[in-house]
Design a protein around this motif. Structure first.
Motif, PDB file in Angstrom:
ATOM      1  N   THR A 283     -40.885  10.647  18.484  1.00 23.02           N
ATOM      2  CA  THR A 283     -40.133   9.523  19.067  1.00 23.02           C
ATOM      3  C   THR A 283     -41.048   8.593  19.863  1.00 23.02           C
ATOM      4  OG1 THR A 283     -39.528  10.964  20.930  1.00 23.02           O
ATOM      5  CG2 THR A 283     -37.933  10.747  19.151  1.00 23.02           C
ATOM      6  N   ASP A 284     -42.025   9.149  20.565  1.00 25.48           N
ATOM      7  CA  ASP A 284     -42.980   8.312  21.306  1.00 25.48           C
ATOM      8  C   ASP A 284     -43.784   7.432  20.363  1.00 25.48           C
ATOM      9  OD1 ASP A 284     -42.157   9.279  23.717  1.00 25.48           O
ATOM     10  OD2 ASP A 284     -43.847  10.650  23.999  1.00 25.48           O
ATOM     11  N   ASN A 285     -44.281   8.015  19.286  1.00 24.08           N
ATOM     12  CA  ASN A 285     -45.066   7.239  18.320  1.00 24.08           C
ATOM     13  C   ASN A 285     -44.225   6.168  17.641  1.00 24.08           C
ATOM     14  OD1 ASN A 285     -47.212   8.843  18.950  1.00 24.08           O
ATOM     15  ND2 ASN A 285     -47.558   9.640  16.886  1.00 24.08           N
ATOM     16  N   ALA A 286     -42.949   6.489  17.378  1.00 25.28           N
ATOM     17  CA  ALA A 286     -42.075   5.493  16.754  1.00 25.28           C
ATOM     18  C   ALA A 286     -41.905   4.290  17.673  1.00 25.28           C
ATOM     19  CB  ALA A 286     -40.719   6.115  16.429  1.00 25.28           C
ATOM     20  N   SER A 287     -41.729   4.530  18.971  1.00 24.41           N
ATOM     21  CA  SER A 287     -41.590   3.420  19.926  1.00 24.41           C
ATOM     22  C   SER A 287     -42.872   2.607  20.018  1.00 24.41           C
ATOM     23  CB  SER A 287     -41.230   3.969  21.321  1.00 24.41           C
ATOM     24  OG  SER A 287     -40.007   4.649  21.293  1.00 24.41           O
ATOM     25  N   ARG A 288     -43.999   3.285  20.083  1.00 21.44           N
ATOM     26  CA  ARG A 288     -45.284   2.580  20.159  1.00 21.44           C
ATOM     27  C   ARG A 288     -45.552   1.782  18.881  1.00 21.44           C
ATOM     28  NH1 ARG A 288     -47.754   6.372  22.233  1.00 21.44           N
ATOM     29  NH2 ARG A 288     -48.446   7.460  20.353  1.00 21.44           N
ATOM     30  N   ASN A 289     -45.252   2.400  17.737  1.00 19.89           N
ATOM     31  CA  ASN A 289     -45.445   1.684  16.468  1.00 19.89           C
ATOM     32  C   ASN A 289     -44.547   0.452  16.381  1.00 19.89           C
ATOM     33  OD1 ASN A 289     -47.278   3.648  15.664  1.00 19.89           O
ATOM     34  ND2 ASN A 289     -45.752   4.840  14.543  1.00 19.89           N
ATOM     35  N   HIS A 290     -43.328   0.574  16.903  1.00 13.07           N
ATOM     36  CA  HIS A 290     -42.394  -0.558  16.886  1.00 13.07           C
ATOM     37  C   HIS A 290     -42.978  -1.736  17.666  1.00 13.07           C
ATOM     38  CE1 HIS A 290     -38.860  -2.996  17.886  1.00 13.07           C
ATOM     39  NE2 HIS A 290     -38.248  -2.433  16.844  1.00 13.07           N
ATOM     40  N   ASN A 291     -43.533  -1.448  18.825  1.00 12.52           N
ATOM     41  CA  ASN A 291     -44.138  -2.519  19.624  1.00 12.52           C
ATOM     42  C   ASN A 291     -45.340  -3.141  18.918  1.00 12.52           C
ATOM     43  OD1 ASN A 291     -42.269  -2.089  21.675  1.00 12.52           O
ATOM     44  ND2 ASN A 291     -43.580  -0.640  22.764  1.00 12.52           N
ATOM     45  N   ASP A 292     -46.159  -2.283  18.304  1.00 12.00           N
ATOM     46  CA  ASP A 292     -47.350  -2.794  17.606  1.00 12.00           C
ATOM     47  C   ASP A 292     -46.969  -3.657  16.409  1.00 12.00           C
ATOM     48  OD1 ASP A 292     -48.902  -1.442  19.419  1.00 12.00           O
ATOM     49  OD2 ASP A 292     -49.282   0.290  18.109  1.00 12.00           O
ATOM     50  N   LEU A 293     -45.987  -3.182  15.616  1.00 12.33           N
ATOM     51  CA  LEU A 293     -45.584  -3.932  14.429  1.00 12.33           C
ATOM     52  C   LEU A 293     -44.890  -5.237  14.801  1.00 12.33           C
ATOM     53  CD1 LEU A 293     -44.234  -1.081  12.097  1.00 12.33           C
ATOM     54  CD2 LEU A 293     -46.387  -2.323  11.887  1.00 12.33           C
TER      55      LEU A 293
ATOM     56  N   LEU B 103     -35.703  -3.334  10.020  1.00 14.34           N
ATOM     57  CA  LEU B 103     -36.821  -3.138   9.104  1.00 14.34           C
ATOM     58  C   LEU B 103     -38.064  -2.659   9.846  1.00 14.34           C
ATOM     59  CD1 LEU B 103     -36.416  -6.326   6.856  1.00 14.34           C
ATOM     60  CD2 LEU B 103     -36.006  -3.956   6.173  1.00 14.34           C
ATOM     61  N   VAL B 104     -38.314  -3.265  10.997  1.00 13.78           N
ATOM     62  CA  VAL B 104     -39.466  -2.864  11.796  1.00 13.78           C
ATOM     63  C   VAL B 104     -39.304  -1.424  12.280  1.00 13.78           C
ATOM     64  CG1 VAL B 104     -40.738  -3.288  13.940  1.00 13.78           C
ATOM     65  CG2 VAL B 104     -40.025  -5.207  12.516  1.00 13.78           C
ATOM     66  N   GLN B 105     -38.097  -1.074  12.728  1.00 15.39           N
ATOM     67  CA  GLN B 105     -37.843   0.280  13.215  1.00 15.39           C
ATOM     68  C   GLN B 105     -38.022   1.309  12.103  1.00 15.39           C
ATOM     69  OE1 GLN B 105     -37.566   1.448  16.113  1.00 15.39           O
ATOM     70  NE2 GLN B 105     -36.914   3.547  15.678  1.00 15.39           N
ATOM     71  N   GLY B 106     -37.546   0.977  10.900  1.00 12.94           N
ATOM     72  CA  GLY B 106     -37.705   1.892   9.775  1.00 12.94           C
ATOM     73  C   GLY B 106     -39.158   2.189   9.477  1.00 12.94           C
ATOM     74  N   GLN B 107     -39.985   1.138   9.481  1.00 17.07           N
ATOM     75  CA  GLN B 107     -41.411   1.334   9.219  1.00 17.07           C
ATOM     76  C   GLN B 107     -42.096   2.043  10.391  1.00 17.07           C
ATOM     77  OE1 GLN B 107     -42.908   0.823   6.227  1.00 17.07           O
ATOM     78  NE2 GLN B 107     -40.743   0.477   5.707  1.00 17.07           N
ATOM     79  N   SER B 108     -41.600   1.807  11.603  1.00 19.54           N
ATOM     80  CA  SER B 108     -42.176   2.480  12.775  1.00 19.54           C
ATOM     81  C   SER B 108     -41.943   3.988  12.694  1.00 19.54           C
ATOM     82  CB  SER B 108     -41.542   1.934  14.055  1.00 19.54           C
ATOM     83  OG  SER B 108     -41.752   0.549  14.184  1.00 19.54           O
ATOM     84  N   VAL B 109     -40.729   4.380  12.321  1.00 21.49           N
ATOM     85  CA  VAL B 109     -40.413   5.807  12.177  1.00 21.49           C
ATOM     86  C   VAL B 109     -41.212   6.418  11.033  1.00 21.49           C
ATOM     87  CG1 VAL B 109     -38.581   7.464  11.642  1.00 21.49           C
ATOM     88  CG2 VAL B 109     -38.122   5.558  13.191  1.00 21.49           C
ATOM     89  N   MET B 110     -41.357   5.674   9.941  1.00 23.77           N
ATOM     90  CA  MET B 110     -42.131   6.172   8.811  1.00 23.77           C
ATOM     91  C   MET B 110     -43.588   6.416   9.199  1.00 23.77           C
ATOM     92  SD  MET B 110     -41.661   6.928   5.542  1.00 23.77           S
ATOM     93  CE  MET B 110     -42.586   8.391   6.003  1.00 23.77           C
ATOM     94  N   LEU B 111     -44.164   5.465   9.925  1.00 25.49           N
ATOM     95  CA  LEU B 111     -45.543   5.633  10.402  1.00 25.49           C
ATOM     96  C   LEU B 111     -45.660   6.821  11.355  1.00 25.49           C
ATOM     97  CD1 LEU B 111     -46.716   1.949  11.085  1.00 25.49           C
ATOM     98  CD2 LEU B 111     -47.692   3.549   9.427  1.00 25.49           C
ATOM     99  N   ALA B 112     -44.672   6.973  12.258  1.00 23.79           N
ATOM    100  CA  ALA B 112     -44.698   8.082  13.208  1.00 23.79           C
ATOM    101  C   ALA B 112     -44.620   9.423  12.477  1.00 23.79           C
ATOM    102  CB  ALA B 112     -43.537   7.957  14.196  1.00 23.79           C
ATOM    103  N   THR B 113     -43.798   9.479  11.436  1.00 24.07           N
ATOM    104  CA  THR B 113     -43.681  10.707  10.642  1.00 24.07           C
ATOM    105  C   THR B 113     -45.012  11.053  10.004  1.00 24.07           C
ATOM    106  OG1 THR B 113     -41.367  10.152  10.168  1.00 24.07           O
ATOM    107  CG2 THR B 113     -42.398  11.824   8.778  1.00 24.07           C
TER     108      THR B 113
END
Length: 511
Positions: free
Chosen positions: A426-436, A467-477
């Motif tokens: 969940t932390d990585n998903a939030s960070r990825n969301h901000n970066d994307l 769309l951004v959130q979906g890719q953020s979760v995918m990257l975090a996974t």
């Protein structure tokens, strides 16, 4: 009340032997099943109780930790009250708290009932195995241990499937209520059939201080990793306090257990280098394995649109090839240096996990499932030989305590890994969301195009964010999968710290 017979009762025969064996196997199956049945139901439970999915993983970790803490008490409980009584009461308690789990109106009560359920289930695993060997004649001992081992291996595979089907069709409460009739029937039949095998009672001493210290440091550590994300980790006085309690409790536990004449956990077995290396390898590898098994259904349900049933079907594919490979791995363990098998199995699982870290949100059922099928080939190759290697490195009188300690470390590592993986994800998903969000290519133009086809500004903005959130979760996974791959390879290297074993231990009855 059943009394222990002065002379051991003879084994059963014919249909009665088979019937008693099935009862004991069903009890073990039920307890092991509950380690994974909630994996695919975390999202549903979290939604129903109004908590986040990361908080929902407490349903998994609380059960595992309670089970791990109580397992070392099995010997004392059997000596003090009798193995059959403890088994029957454990089954009835398991059924009672399973029923209460399904009624729980809040996460806090559900976690409490899961702790009590795990505490009742802890002794059932070793006792079901012990009683099987009393019920079956010596010549059928391999069949008895094989039956027990098969339930241990099959139950975690069926858990996600059964959990998904029940969750989608009748509600999450039924993943717990399904235990109730089985526990009640098995408990009653076990009392009727097995009371002749009651063990003699002895004024056994329990290491109360050791048990208290074990409960304190394990509980503090688990609560710390579960609450860390919500409280900004060590910026929170609560997390710092829990960390201090866990550390001091652990140090006190070490000192007490190493000096007590009758320790609840015999830590002296760690003096054997091969055993220590094997347990560290098992803890690291099983933590990585259990972590990705918990993450997979969460990812499939939250990011890929899978139902709990479909997520369960995908998750269970890992076990299909594992069951097929288990007999081959067992036969190889007696012929090949087990360190080579462990190394090969863990490197294989690491490589497949690296492949899994290349996943994308357009993948289909087969694309994901083929990786799990491939990964399943490596699981028995590391698990079966590793158990035998560890126990071959200790003195024969220490085998039972060494096996119990391995079970404790394995269960605890899985519980802690579950908490850490869900938090990092969940932390990585939030960070990825901000970066994307900061590198989107002209998002306003995209929103204008959506507006041109009739979307409001809020709808367009929500679509882009989704769309951004979906890719953020995918990257975090993928990031978590890659980290777990590194742990698999690290575990594969650690095993070489163990010397080559000088004897072979039958692992069919040790899990």
């Amino acid at each position: 009340m059943a009394q222990a017979s002065p002379t051991p009762a003879p084994p059963l025969s014919g249909p009665m032997m088979i019937f008693a064996g099935l009862i004991l196997a069903a009890a073990n199956f039920l307890v092991v099943l509950d380690t994974t049945i909630a994996n695919v139901s975390v999202s549903n439970i979290a939604g129903a109780l109004g908590v986040s999915p990361s908080q929902g993983t407490w349903v998994i970790t609380s059960y595992a930790v309670a089970e791990a803490v109580v397992v070392p008490l099995t010997g004392w409980l059997s000596a003090r009250f009798g193995a059959v009584k403890v088994f029957v009461l454990g089954m009835l308690g398991f059924g009672l708290f399973s029923f209460l789990c399904g009624l729980a109106p809040s996460l806090s009560l559900l976690v409490l009932f899961r702790v009590l359920q795990g505490a009742c289930g802890g002794p059932l695993m070793p006792l079901s195995q012990t009683l099987l060997l009393k019920v079956f004649p010596p010549k059928y001992a391999p069949a008895a241990t094989g039956l027990w081992a098969m339930t241990t291996l099959v139950a975690p595979i069926l858990g996600p499937i059964l959990g998904g089907v029940l969750c989608d069709n009748v509600g999450w409460a039924f993943i717990f209520w399904i235990n109730v009739p089985v526990a009640a029937i098995c408990g009653w039949l076990a009392w009727k059939l097995l009371n002749r095998y009651e063990t003699p009672l002895a004024p056994a001493r329990v290491d109360v201080v050791g048990l208290a210290l074990l409960t304190i440091w394990v509980g503090a550590l688990q609560v710390m990793v579960d609450l860390g994300k919500e409280h900004e980790w060590f910026a929170s006085p609560l997390i710092v306090t829990l960390a201090v309690i866990a550390l001091l409790g652990f140090l006190a536990f070490l000192i007490w257990e190493l000096t007590d004449a009758n320790p609840i956990v015999d830590l002296r077995v760690f003096r054997h280098r091969g055993y220590s290396a094997s347990v560290v390898t098992l803890s690291v590898a099983f933590g990585a394995f259990f972590g990705i098994n918990v993450l997979t259904p969460l990812w499939l349900q939250q990011n890929m649109g899978y139902t709990a049933t479909d997520a369960g079907h995908v998750s269970a594919l890992l076990g299909v090839t594992a069951v097929m490979m288990a007999p081959f791995a067992a036969s190889l363990s007696a012929k090949v240096d087990p360190r080579r098998l462990v190394f090969a199995g863990l490197v294989w699982m690491g490589l497949i996990t690296v492949m899994r870290s290349q996943a994308n949100s357009q993948m289909g059922f087969f694309d994901i499932g083929q990786w799990l099928l491939l990964q399943g080939f490596g699981m028995p190759l590391f698990f079966v030989p590793l158990t035998g290697l560890a126990l071959a490195c200790v003195d024969e009188p220490e085998t039972a305590s060494a096996a119990g300690l391995m079970n404790f470390c394995r269960t605890l590592s899985g519980a802690i890994a579950t908490s850490i993986v869900s938090t990092v994800w969940t932390d990585n998903a939030s960070r990825n969301h901000n970066d994307l969000a900061g590198v989107l290519n002209d998002p306003q133009a995209v929103m204008d195009q959506m507006g041109a086809v009739g979307m409001s500004t809020e709808q367009a903005r929500g679509t882009v964010d989704q769309l951004v959130q979906g890719q953020s979760v995918m990257l975090a996974t993928n990031q978590v999968f890659l980290a777990m791959a590194v742990l698999f390879v690290a575990a594969a290297l650690i095993i070489w710290l163990a010397p080559k074993p000088t004897r072979v231990v039958d692992t069919s009855a040790v899990h």
